[in-house]
Design an enzyme around this catalytic site. Structure first.
Site, PDB file in Angstrom:
ATOM      1  NE  ARG A 162     -34.979  19.989   5.367  1.00 31.83           N
ATOM      2  CZ  ARG A 162     -34.607  21.198   4.951  1.00 31.83           C
ATOM      3  NH1 ARG A 162     -33.859  21.323   3.866  1.00 31.83           N
ATOM      4  NH2 ARG A 162     -34.966  22.283   5.608  1.00 31.83           N
ATOM      5  CG  ASP A 163     -32.576  16.356  12.695  1.00 32.81           C
ATOM      6  OD1 ASP A 163     -31.559  15.666  12.449  1.00 32.81           O
ATOM      7  OD2 ASP A 163     -32.677  17.068  13.706  1.00 32.81           O
ATOM      8  CG  LEU A 164     -36.858  10.933  10.059  1.00 29.82           C
ATOM      9  CD1 LEU A 164     -37.219  10.028   8.883  1.00 29.82           C
ATOM     10  CD2 LEU A 164     -37.939  10.877  11.133  1.00 29.82           C
ATOM     11  CG  ASN A 203     -35.400  14.584  16.509  1.00 33.21           C
ATOM     12  OD1 ASN A 203     -35.328  15.135  17.600  1.00 33.21           O
ATOM     13  ND2 ASN A 203     -34.926  15.135  15.403  1.00 33.21           N
ATOM     14  CB  THR A 210     -28.273  14.333  13.203  1.00 33.10           C
ATOM     15  OG1 THR A 210     -29.126  15.301  13.847  1.00 33.10           O
ATOM     16  CG2 THR A 210     -27.339  13.726  14.227  1.00 33.10           C
TER      17      THR A 210
END
Length: 291
Positions: A137-139, A143, A188
């Site tokens: 959910r936040d690639l 990161n 993001t």
């Protein structure tokens, strides 16, 4: 960082803090080493005392539980999860020497061939996550670490703070509870799938596929397909064409894969990270002398 009251030389069990590596919304990541082996480096993520809440603690625990399930050279490894004084909650992680993809993007674009390599690495990590029932959910570029290896680099996925176990269960199949309110967007924005903007609880494997496509778009074009000012357009329109500056079969094949990964409707994307990886690996590459 002052709120953590950590200074170089402080200890956490067998680990000695050296210097901060980065600061996030929930905590600080420090470089540390084992007191009996200064060369044995680790990264320790410590939760901000001022950020402690039911939600932040549960997300921290969820990140630890997710990382415990994963074993892949394309995902940062967790050594242990520490709870207790003097620093409350801490994740002891593998220390990866390299450069964040976000830093690379600030100074340069990637070529098509390097972007294919990047995408394959990311997808191998995503396949491992999804196989364990974990949605990242936040690639995003911030990161992803590029770890140097002989003859090149591999991309390693970091930070599972916003991850969740699919179907609303934890790694034991028990209800994990909702930390995200209905209709909330977490992640993001430039790299989030449209459905994740509308409601982060709808983010499934397809949302991670979209995020990989968005990273690859940024890699070759030099900017995200959508930014914070245009994110609403993402809800109603498809991503712009992938401008590689080339018309050869390799570039055309790459652009087609990225466009499909970033389709607005999840059903029109690749059915899985495995399918997207197969598509990337099927792109014809020019001989090394022609690159």
């Amino acid at each position: 960082m002052d709120g953590l009251h950590i200074v170089a030389g402080n200890k956490l069990g067998p680990y000695v803090f050296e210097r901060p590596l980065g600061v996030g919304a929930y905590g600080v990541v420090w470089l540390a080493h084992r007191h009996d082996s200064p060369a044995a480096k680790v990264a320790i993520k410590v939760l901000h005392p001022q950020a402690v809440s039911h939600e932040s603690v549960e997300r921290f625990r969820r990140e630890a539980r997710a990382l415990e399930q994963l074993s892949s050279p394309y995902i940062a490894k967790m050594h242990e999860f520490v709870v207790g004084p003097p620093f409350g909650f801490a994740l002891v992680m593998e220390y990866i020497q390299g450069e964040l993809l976000a830093s690379v993007f600030k100074r340069t674009k990637l070529g098509v061939e390097d972007s294919i390599h990047l995408g394959a690495d990311l997808l191998r990590g995503v396949i491992e996550m999804h196989g364990r029932g974990i949605i990242h959910r936040d690639l995003k570029p911030a990161n992803v670490m590029l770890r140097p290896i002989e003859g090149g680099w591999i991309a390693v996925v970091l930070d599972f703070n916003l991850s969740r176990f699919k179907d609303g269960t934890d790694e034991h199949g028990k209800p994990q509870g909702n930390l995200t309110a209905m209709g909330s967007a977490i992640g993001t924005i430039p790299f989030m799938a449209p459905e994740q903007i509308v409601d982060a609880r709808r983010a499934n494997e397809s949302a991670d596929v979209y995020s990989v496509g968005a990273i690859l778009y940024n890699a070759v074009v030099g900017i995200p397909a959508f930014d914070i000012s245009t994110f609403r357009v993402k809800l109603t329109e498809e991503a712009p064409p992938v401008a590689t500056g080339r018309s050869d079969p390799t570039a055309a094949g790459f652009a087609a894969v990225v466009q499909r990964a970033m389709r607005r409707r999840p059903a029109e994307r690749f059915a899985s990270a495995q399918e997207m990886l197969a598509a990337l690996e099927g792109i014809p590459l020019p001989p090394p002398s022609a690159r």
